[in-house]
Design a protein around this motif. Sequence first.
Motif, mmCIF file in Angstrom:
data_model
loop_
_atom_site.group_PDB
_atom_site.id
_atom_site.type_symbol
_atom_site.label_atom_id
_atom_site.label_comp_id
_atom_site.label_asym_id
_atom_site.label_seq_id
_atom_site.Cartn_x
_atom_site.Cartn_y
_atom_site.Cartn_z
ATOM 1 N N ARG A 1 0.841 -1.203 0.000
ATOM 2 C CA ARG A 1 0.000 0.000 0.000
ATOM 3 C C ARG A 1 0.875 1.252 0.000
ATOM 4 O O ARG A 1 0.651 2.180 -0.771
ATOM 5 N N CYS A 2 1.907 1.266 0.824
ATOM 6 C CA CYS A 2 2.804 2.411 0.904
ATOM 7 C C CYS A 2 3.510 2.622 -0.434
ATOM 8 O O CYS A 2 3.622 3.755 -0.914
ATOM 9 N N SER A 3 3.985 1.554 -1.046
ATOM 10 C CA SER A 3 4.658 1.668 -2.342
ATOM 11 C C SER A 3 3.724 2.229 -3.399
ATOM 12 O O SER A 3 4.122 3.073 -4.208
ATOM 13 N N THR A 4 2.483 1.783 -3.388
ATOM 14 C CA THR A 4 1.491 2.280 -4.344
ATOM 15 C C THR A 4 1.239 3.761 -4.123
ATOM 16 O O THR A 4 1.174 4.548 -5.075
ATOM 17 N N ARG B 1 -3.646 17.087 0.296
ATOM 18 C CA ARG B 1 -4.312 16.543 1.487
ATOM 19 C C ARG B 1 -4.138 15.026 1.550
ATOM 20 O O ARG B 1 -3.890 14.458 2.618
ATOM 21 N N LEU B 2 -4.260 14.384 0.408
ATOM 22 C CA LEU B 2 -4.090 12.933 0.371
ATOM 23 C C LEU B 2 -2.645 12.563 0.713
ATOM 24 O O LEU B 2 -2.401 11.633 1.491
ATOM 25 N N PHE B 3 -1.681 13.305 0.184
ATOM 26 C CA PHE B 3 -0.277 13.068 0.525
ATOM 27 C C PHE B 3 -0.066 13.178 2.039
ATOM 28 O O PHE B 3 0.571 12.317 2.648
ATOM 29 N N ARG B 4 -0.592 14.235 2.643
ATOM 30 C CA ARG B 4 -0.415 14.425 4.097
ATOM 31 C C ARG B 4 -0.973 13.237 4.873
ATOM 32 O O ARG B 4 -0.348 12.743 5.819
ATOM 33 N N SER C 1 0.765 8.041 7.815
ATOM 34 C CA SER C 1 0.559 6.615 8.083
ATOM 35 C C SER C 1 1.805 5.776 7.781
ATOM 36 O O SER C 1 1.855 4.608 8.141
ATOM 37 N N TRP C 2 2.807 6.372 7.127
ATOM 38 C CA TRP C 2 4.019 5.625 6.779
ATOM 39 C C TRP C 2 4.945 5.487 7.975
ATOM 40 O O TRP C 2 4.971 6.327 8.864
ATOM 41 N N THR C 3 5.749 4.440 7.938
ATOM 42 C CA THR C 3 6.778 4.268 8.970
ATOM 43 C C THR C 3 7.918 5.238 8.697
ATOM 44 O O THR C 3 8.016 5.811 7.601
ATOM 45 N N ALA C 4 8.792 5.390 9.676
ATOM 46 C CA ALA C 4 9.960 6.259 9.502
ATOM 47 C C ALA C 4 10.817 5.775 8.334
ATOM 48 O O ALA C 4 11.339 6.573 7.551
#
Length: 137
Positions: free
Chosen positions: A36-39, A98-101, A106-109
């Motif tokens: 999900r993060c990669s997408t 807004r979507l980026f923020r 929600s991403w890890t460090a």
Amino acid sequence: MWDAQITRLLVSEGVIDLSYYHAQLRLRDSGRAIKRCSTQQLCILSWREGWSPDQLVTFNQTLVEEYIYSGDQSDLMDGLENLDLSGNGHEMFPCQLRLFRAWFKSWTAEDKQTFLRTLTSMDQDFAQFLQLRNVVV
């Protein structure tokens, strides 16, 4: 019929060890989060291609703010509730920010570091932007 009560009894008697299955579930869920993060990161990189120079500057400032001053996770719901996908391309930029923020929070460090490294390798102006603000990646 196999039910939770029988499973609990077998686990308590040592007949079944569920730790392997729990580890597999955690690994699978972790894989989903990574995918999900990669997408999300690929979407953002794609959006950047269509942004004007002024929009890139705004995004860069937003990214640095989010990176330095990580917000509360409750901000995620606020960001998602305020999404407005209507309008033309010019109006799409605030929605993308807004979507980026929301995603970034929600991403890890490690995800954040990877994204910053990707951007700095692709965009020397962005690398200089970070350097001027003493943001080390």
